[in-house]
Design an enzyme around this catalytic site. Structure first.
Site, mmCIF file in Angstrom:
data_model
loop_
_atom_site.group_PDB
_atom_site.id
_atom_site.type_symbol
_atom_site.label_atom_id
_atom_site.label_comp_id
_atom_site.label_asym_id
_atom_site.label_seq_id
_atom_site.Cartn_x
_atom_site.Cartn_y
_atom_site.Cartn_z
ATOM 1 N N TRP A 270 0.838 -1.208 0.000
ATOM 2 C CA TRP A 270 0.000 0.000 0.000
ATOM 3 C C TRP A 270 0.866 1.248 0.000
ATOM 4 O O TRP A 270 1.445 1.601 1.031
ATOM 5 C CB TRP A 270 -0.921 -0.013 1.225
ATOM 6 C CG TRP A 270 -1.907 -1.139 1.197
ATOM 7 C CD1 TRP A 270 -3.092 -1.141 0.524
ATOM 8 C CD2 TRP A 270 -1.803 -2.417 1.839
ATOM 9 N NE1 TRP A 270 -3.731 -2.340 0.698
ATOM 10 C CE2 TRP A 270 -2.970 -3.143 1.505
ATOM 11 C CE3 TRP A 270 -0.847 -3.021 2.659
ATOM 12 C CZ2 TRP A 270 -3.215 -4.434 1.955
ATOM 13 C CZ3 TRP A 270 -1.077 -4.305 3.103
ATOM 14 C CH2 TRP A 270 -2.244 -5.000 2.758
ATOM 15 N N HIS B 24 -6.960 1.552 2.637
ATOM 16 C CA HIS B 24 -8.034 0.573 2.425
ATOM 17 C C HIS B 24 -9.086 0.761 3.513
ATOM 18 O O HIS B 24 -8.873 1.551 4.441
ATOM 19 C CB HIS B 24 -7.498 -0.877 2.392
ATOM 20 C CG HIS B 24 -6.618 -1.262 3.555
ATOM 21 N ND1 HIS B 24 -6.109 -2.523 3.714
ATOM 22 C CD2 HIS B 24 -6.156 -0.543 4.621
ATOM 23 C CE1 HIS B 24 -5.360 -2.576 4.809
ATOM 24 N NE2 HIS B 24 -5.389 -1.406 5.363
ATOM 25 N N ARG C 20 -4.317 6.037 -2.453
ATOM 26 C CA ARG C 20 -3.010 5.392 -2.630
ATOM 27 C C ARG C 20 -2.095 6.262 -3.458
ATOM 28 O O ARG C 20 -2.515 6.824 -4.478
ATOM 29 C CB ARG C 20 -3.160 4.031 -3.295
ATOM 30 C CG ARG C 20 -3.882 3.080 -2.358
ATOM 31 C CD ARG C 20 -3.711 1.653 -2.699
ATOM 32 N NE ARG C 20 -4.670 0.883 -1.899
ATOM 33 C CZ ARG C 20 -4.946 -0.387 -2.105
ATOM 34 N NH1 ARG C 20 -4.334 -1.051 -3.078
ATOM 35 N NH2 ARG C 20 -5.814 -1.016 -1.337
ATOM 36 N N GLN D 273 -13.685 1.568 -1.771
ATOM 37 C CA GLN D 273 -13.766 0.135 -1.475
ATOM 38 C C GLN D 273 -15.019 -0.146 -0.660
ATOM 39 O O GLN D 273 -15.608 0.757 -0.064
ATOM 40 C CB GLN D 273 -12.549 -0.321 -0.647
ATOM 41 C CG GLN D 273 -11.257 -0.364 -1.440
ATOM 42 C CD GLN D 273 -10.114 -0.977 -0.637
ATOM 43 O OE1 GLN D 273 -10.135 -0.979 0.608
ATOM 44 N NE2 GLN D 273 -9.111 -1.467 -1.339
ATOM 45 N N VAL E 27 -5.384 -11.840 7.100
ATOM 46 C CA VAL E 27 -6.223 -13.038 6.928
ATOM 47 C C VAL E 27 -5.354 -14.284 6.783
ATOM 48 O O VAL E 27 -4.207 -14.220 6.358
ATOM 49 C CB VAL E 27 -7.140 -12.912 5.689
ATOM 50 C CG1 VAL E 27 -8.295 -11.960 5.947
ATOM 51 C CG2 VAL E 27 -6.354 -12.501 4.449
ATOM 52 N N ALA F 15 -13.408 -11.923 6.045
ATOM 53 C CA ALA F 15 -13.347 -10.506 5.674
ATOM 54 C C ALA F 15 -13.072 -10.426 4.185
ATOM 55 O O ALA F 15 -12.488 -11.334 3.603
ATOM 56 C CB ALA F 15 -12.232 -9.798 6.447
#
Ligand code: FA5
Length: 328
Positions: free
Chosen positions: A150, A171, A197, A211, A254, A296
């Site tokens: 990012w 994000h 970004r 998003q 995740v 998620a």
């Protein structure tokens, strides 16, 4: 006044008349019932010898006709020029430009509607975030190589939040942390929002885009649940049964991590990142990873709108070009 003088003066005055009032004045002066110049002559006919009476009478009547028709045609010219004096109800009306929603707003509204139908709640979070929420609490500590995923707009050093530097969120995932800090499972939420970004722009990359984050947490949430929710979502969004494909991928928050593709017009297109919430993330919000599980996901709103509406350049969304936005 002689008939010749009357003719000259009357016609000149009619030609000069600018409005109905001017013409009325001319009419009064020359044809007025009481003492109009021409009326006076006509009235005196009866005292004239027969010969003169005939000649003058013919000429005076002809002049009256001439003056009247000159007034009539002047009235036509003046009437055509002044719109206020006429109302033409057969003329087409003026079109009023009506505003409407931007394609991204339409897309966001539709997404919210679908997830509300799947029993998700909608929450929102701040666009200026701290390093803690955007990175650390999501299992991306300082110097973690994944921070390079990012490219970040950092705020100047004086804007610190406790010990954490501030940035424009890269994000919507920081809202996972903020929401879990203040709520207990089970729950399911989506988080639509603007993200930033520090990247070069091209046909599929913007510096500023949107998003929609999703998070579902409970005692037995698993990947099959995720697959069901996301299939149902795409079926409704694209109005047709949509094939989806889950590919292994990596995001620090995740485990396992996934990339989701959908099949659209015969091609597989990548549409979102996803996965099962990492135990370190549950630790960061003081949940017990032994007792709760969650999935998620995070998808790009512009990319979805581009698929649904067949838009080939992401930069069109922010171009302000009415030829583009008027199509929605
Ligand atoms: C993320 O931002 C993760 N937070 C997503 C996530 C959430 C993963 C929860 C796991 C669990 P990524 O950088 O791939 O992932 O961005 C997600 C989506 O944003 C992409 O699939 C893409 O649709 C969109 N996107 C990313 N960069 C841009 C860009 N520069 N312009 C437009 N859309 C972009």
């Amino acid at each position: 006044m002689t008939l010749g003088e009357i003719k000259e003066k009357a016609l000149a005055a009619i030609a000069k008349a600018q409005n109905l009032k001017d013409l009325e004045a001319v009419k009064n002066e020359f044809l007025g019932r009481q003492d109009g110049e021409l009326t006076t002559i006509l009235r005196s006919l009866k005292d004239m010898p027969p010969e003169e009476k005939r000649e003058t009478g013919t000429a005076a009547n002809a002049l009256r006709g001439e003056i009247e028709s000159a007034m009539k045609s002047r009235l036509g010219v003046l009437g055509a020029g002044s719109s206020s004096s006429r109302l033409d109800i057969t003329r087409p009306g003026e079109k009023v430009r009506v505003g409407h929603l931007h394609p991204l707003t339409l897309m966001e509204n539709r997404i919210k509607e679908i997830f509300l139908g799947l029993n998700f709640s909608i929450v929102e979070g701040p666009e200026v975030e701290s390093e803690h929420y955007n990175f650390d609490a999501l299992n991306i500590p300082p110097n973690h190589p994944a921070r390079d995923m990012w490219d970040t707009f950092w705020l100047p050093a004086q804007y610190k939040d406790k010990d954490s530097r501030q940035l424009l969120r890269t994000h919507t995932s920081p809202m996972q942390i903020r929401y879990m800090e203040t709520h207990q499972p089970p729950f399911q939420i989506i988080v639509p929002g603007r993200v930033f970004r520090f990247e070069a722009t091209d046909a599929s990359h913007e510096v500023n885009f949107h998003q929609v984050e999703g998070l579902m947490v409970g005692p037995d949430v698993n990947l099959a649940n995720f697959k069901y929710v996301i299939s149902e979502f795409f079926n409704q969004l694209l109005n047709q049964k949509t094939d989806i494909r889950l590919r292994p991928s990596y995001f620090p928050f995740v485990e396992p991590g996934l990339e989701v593709d959908i099949k659209w017009k015969g091609k597989w297109l990548e549409v979102m990142g996803a996965g099962m919430v990492h135990p370190n993330v549950f630790d960061a919000v003081k949940y017990n990873p032994q007792q709760v599980k969650g999935f998620a996901f995070g998808m790009g709103l512009e990319r979805l709108a581009m698929i649904k509406y067949k838009i080939d350049d992401i930069r069109l969304f922010y171009s302000g070009d009415l030829r583009f936005v008027d199509q929605f």
